[in-house]
Design an enzyme around this catalytic site. Structure first.
Site, PDB file in Angstrom:
ATOM      1  N   ASN A  11      44.179  57.929  22.840  1.00  0.00           N
ATOM      2  CA  ASN A  11      43.256  57.412  23.850  1.00  0.00           C
ATOM      3  C   ASN A  11      43.805  57.728  25.259  1.00  0.00           C
ATOM      4  OD1 ASN A  11      41.881  55.746  25.679  1.00  0.00           O
ATOM      5  ND2 ASN A  11      41.443  54.229  24.085  1.00  0.00           N
ATOM      6  N   LYS A  14      44.287  54.883  27.834  1.00  0.00           N
ATOM      7  CA  LYS A  14      45.527  54.098  27.712  1.00  0.00           C
ATOM      8  C   LYS A  14      46.652  54.806  28.461  1.00  0.00           C
ATOM      9  CE  LYS A  14      44.688  51.922  23.203  1.00  0.00           C
ATOM     10  NZ  LYS A  14      45.257  51.705  21.853  1.00  0.00           N
ATOM     11  N   ASP A  67      48.280  48.549  20.745  1.00  0.00           N
ATOM     12  CA  ASP A  67      47.057  48.233  20.019  1.00  0.00           C
ATOM     13  C   ASP A  67      46.350  47.113  20.771  1.00  0.00           C
ATOM     14  OD1 ASP A  67      45.553  49.016  17.620  1.00  0.00           O
ATOM     15  OD2 ASP A  67      45.710  46.898  17.110  1.00  0.00           O
ATOM     16  N   PHE A 145      36.566  52.152  29.911  1.00  0.00           N
ATOM     17  CA  PHE A 145      36.087  52.651  28.617  1.00  0.00           C
ATOM     18  C   PHE A 145      35.735  51.465  27.717  1.00  0.00           C
ATOM     19  CE2 PHE A 145      39.712  51.770  25.762  1.00  0.00           C
ATOM     20  CZ  PHE A 145      40.683  51.455  26.686  1.00  0.00           C
ATOM     21  N   GLY A 146      35.269  51.769  26.522  1.00  0.00           N
ATOM     22  CA  GLY A 146      35.045  50.738  25.507  1.00  0.00           C
ATOM     23  C   GLY A 146      34.139  49.606  25.973  1.00  0.00           C
ATOM     24  N   ASP A 148      34.439  47.779  28.573  1.00  0.00           N
ATOM     25  CA  ASP A 148      34.509  47.505  30.019  1.00  0.00           C
ATOM     26  C   ASP A 148      33.152  47.306  30.708  1.00  0.00           C
ATOM     27  OD1 ASP A 148      37.250  47.448  29.951  1.00  0.00           O
ATOM     28  OD2 ASP A 148      37.511  49.505  30.637  1.00  0.00           O
ATOM     29  N   LYS A 168      41.814  47.713  37.195  1.00  0.00           N
ATOM     30  CA  LYS A 168      42.401  47.644  35.850  1.00  0.00           C
ATOM     31  C   LYS A 168      43.911  47.881  35.876  1.00  0.00           C
ATOM     32  CE  LYS A 168      40.610  48.617  31.626  1.00  0.00           C
ATOM     33  NZ  LYS A 168      40.114  49.462  30.526  1.00  0.00           N
ATOM     34  N   HIS A 173      44.611  43.548  30.599  1.00  0.00           N
ATOM     35  CA  HIS A 173      45.474  43.093  29.506  1.00  0.00           C
ATOM     36  C   HIS A 173      46.602  44.106  29.265  1.00  0.00           C
ATOM     37  CE1 HIS A 173      42.161  45.546  28.312  1.00  0.00           C
ATOM     38  NE2 HIS A 173      42.570  45.723  27.075  1.00  0.00           N
ATOM     39  N   ARG A 174      46.286  45.389  29.406  1.00  0.00           N
ATOM     40  CA  ARG A 174      47.281  46.449  29.171  1.00  0.00           C
ATOM     41  C   ARG A 174      48.336  46.441  30.287  1.00  0.00           C
ATOM     42  NH1 ARG A 174      43.734  49.635  28.126  1.00  0.00           N
ATOM     43  NH2 ARG A 174      43.803  49.118  25.920  1.00  0.00           N
TER      44      ARG A 174
HETATM   45  P1  ITT Z   1      44.874  54.578  19.680  1.00  0.00           P
HETATM   46  O1  ITT Z   1      44.942  56.055  19.425  1.00  0.00           O
HETATM   47  O2  ITT Z   1      45.970  54.110  20.604  1.00  0.00           O
HETATM   48  O3  ITT Z   1      44.812  53.758  18.413  1.00  0.00           O
HETATM   49  P2  ITT Z   1      42.188  53.552  20.148  1.00  0.00           P
HETATM   50  O4  ITT Z   1      41.191  53.909  21.197  1.00  0.00           O
HETATM   51  O5  ITT Z   1      41.841  53.785  18.709  1.00  0.00           O
HETATM   52  O6  ITT Z   1      43.526  54.343  20.526  1.00  0.00           O
HETATM   53  P3  ITT Z   1      42.761  50.755  19.505  1.00  0.00           P
HETATM   54  O7  ITT Z   1      42.968  51.128  18.090  1.00  0.00           O
HETATM   55  O8  ITT Z   1      43.811  49.948  20.192  1.00  0.00           O
HETATM   56  O9  ITT Z   1      42.578  52.070  20.422  1.00  0.00           O
HETATM   57  O10 ITT Z   1      41.344  50.038  19.605  1.00  0.00           O
HETATM   58  C1  ITT Z   1      41.012  49.328  20.715  1.00  0.00           C
HETATM   59  C2  ITT Z   1      39.575  48.828  20.635  1.00  0.00           C
HETATM   60  O11 ITT Z   1      39.414  47.841  21.643  1.00  0.00           O
HETATM   61  C3  ITT Z   1      38.562  49.926  20.932  1.00  0.00           C
HETATM   62  O12 ITT Z   1      37.303  49.609  20.400  1.00  0.00           O
HETATM   63  C4  ITT Z   1      38.529  49.871  22.460  1.00  0.00           C
HETATM   64  O13 ITT Z   1      37.339  50.412  22.968  1.00  0.00           O
HETATM   65  C5  ITT Z   1      38.677  48.379  22.745  1.00  0.00           C
HETATM   66  N1  ITT Z   1      39.480  48.193  23.962  1.00  0.00           N
HETATM   67  C6  ITT Z   1      40.835  48.042  24.023  1.00  0.00           C
HETATM   68  N2  ITT Z   1      41.252  48.013  25.287  1.00  0.00           N
HETATM   69  C7  ITT Z   1      40.163  48.161  26.042  1.00  0.00           C
HETATM   70  C8  ITT Z   1      39.979  48.247  27.425  1.00  0.00           C
HETATM   71  O14 ITT Z   1      40.992  48.237  28.282  1.00  0.00           O
HETATM   72  N3  ITT Z   1      38.738  48.417  27.871  1.00  0.00           N
HETATM   73  C9  ITT Z   1      37.712  48.471  27.016  1.00  0.00           C
HETATM   74  N4  ITT Z   1      37.800  48.412  25.690  1.00  0.00           N
HETATM   75  C10 ITT Z   1      39.025  48.264  25.198  1.00  0.00           C
END
Ligand code: ITT
Length: 189
Positions: A11, A14, A67, A145-146, A148, A168, A173-174
């Site tokens: 990701n 991240k 995670d 992302f996600g 947000d 952010k 949280h990160r």
């Molecule tokens: P990895 O390769 O590190 O596993 P990933 O994107 O699969 O990357 P996770 O397994 O940690 O990440 O899953 C995190 C979930 O939570 C995913 O659906 C994200 O969109 C959501 N999420 C986590 N942090 C977020 C953030 O800062 N903003 C928005 N959504 C977040």
């Protein structure tokens, strides 16, 4: 050039966020072809599995595994550690659908981030970060992302996607997990 750490994640968001949150560190992507399945019962187990995998591939420097997930009050804290699978790439839409017709306290949510850092000698360090908030009625904003676009932090009226990447970098949280890790590391050395 700071302390080298490789992030065991696919990701890129991240990576960007941790680079901001860990000044003095040179964070590079691990760039592994594949990562272990995320089948742990806790964020910590999944974060650790990513870091251990990375440490096996790049034992010469620090490795970070992270995670994270969203916890919805209306789902008793779910989807939590299973957020990624639950949302299947449609985070904002899925949260809006799930909370259709839910009001007030039922819209409360929190983000959780668990960071595991392995030193070159394998010593483990960690940090946890939480951001409290609620799920908006409709998506707003374009950064992040996600979840947000639908996550409104406590004390704010804008979504994280509206508040933007610089907000952010300071408050997520990160970012909090990264500062907890850095503080713990400083107090140990
Ligand atoms: P990895 O390769 O590190 O596993 P990933 O994107 O699969 O990357 P996770 O397994 O940690 O990440 O899953 C995190 C979930 O939570 C995913 O659906 C994200 O969109 C959501 N999420 C986590 N942090 C977020 C953030 O800062 N903003 C928005 N959504 C977040």
């Amino acid at each position: 050039m700071g302390q080298l750490a490789r992030l065991a994640s696919s990701n890129e968001n991240k990576l960007r966020e941790l680079r901001h949150a860990m000044p003095g560190w040179d964070i590079e992507p691990l760039g592994a072809a594949a990562y272990p399945p995320e089948d742990g019962d806790t964020y910590y187990e999944n974060a650790r599995a990513k870091a251990v995998h990375g440490h096996g591939l790049a034992p010469d420097g620090w490795v970070l595994g992270e995670d994270s997930g969203v916890e919805l009050a209306a789902l008793g804290g779910g989807p939590g550690v299973r957020s990624s699978r639950w949302a299947a790439g449609r985070e904002a839409e899925r949260a809006i659908e799930e909370l259709r017709g839910v009001e007030g306290e039922g819209r409360r949510a929190r983000y959780v981030s668990e960071l595991v850092a392995l030193a070159p000698d394998g010593t483990e360090h960690r940090g946890t970060g939480i951001l409290e908030g609620r799920i908006a009625e409709a998506p707003r904003g374009s950064e992040g992302f996600g979840f947000d676009p639908v996550f409104v932090p406590e004390g704010e009226v804008s979504t994280v996607a509206e508040l933007g990447n610089s907000w952010k970098a300071e408050n997520s949280h990160r970012a909090r997990a990264a500062s907890a890790f850095l503080e713990a590391l400083t107090s140990q050395t």
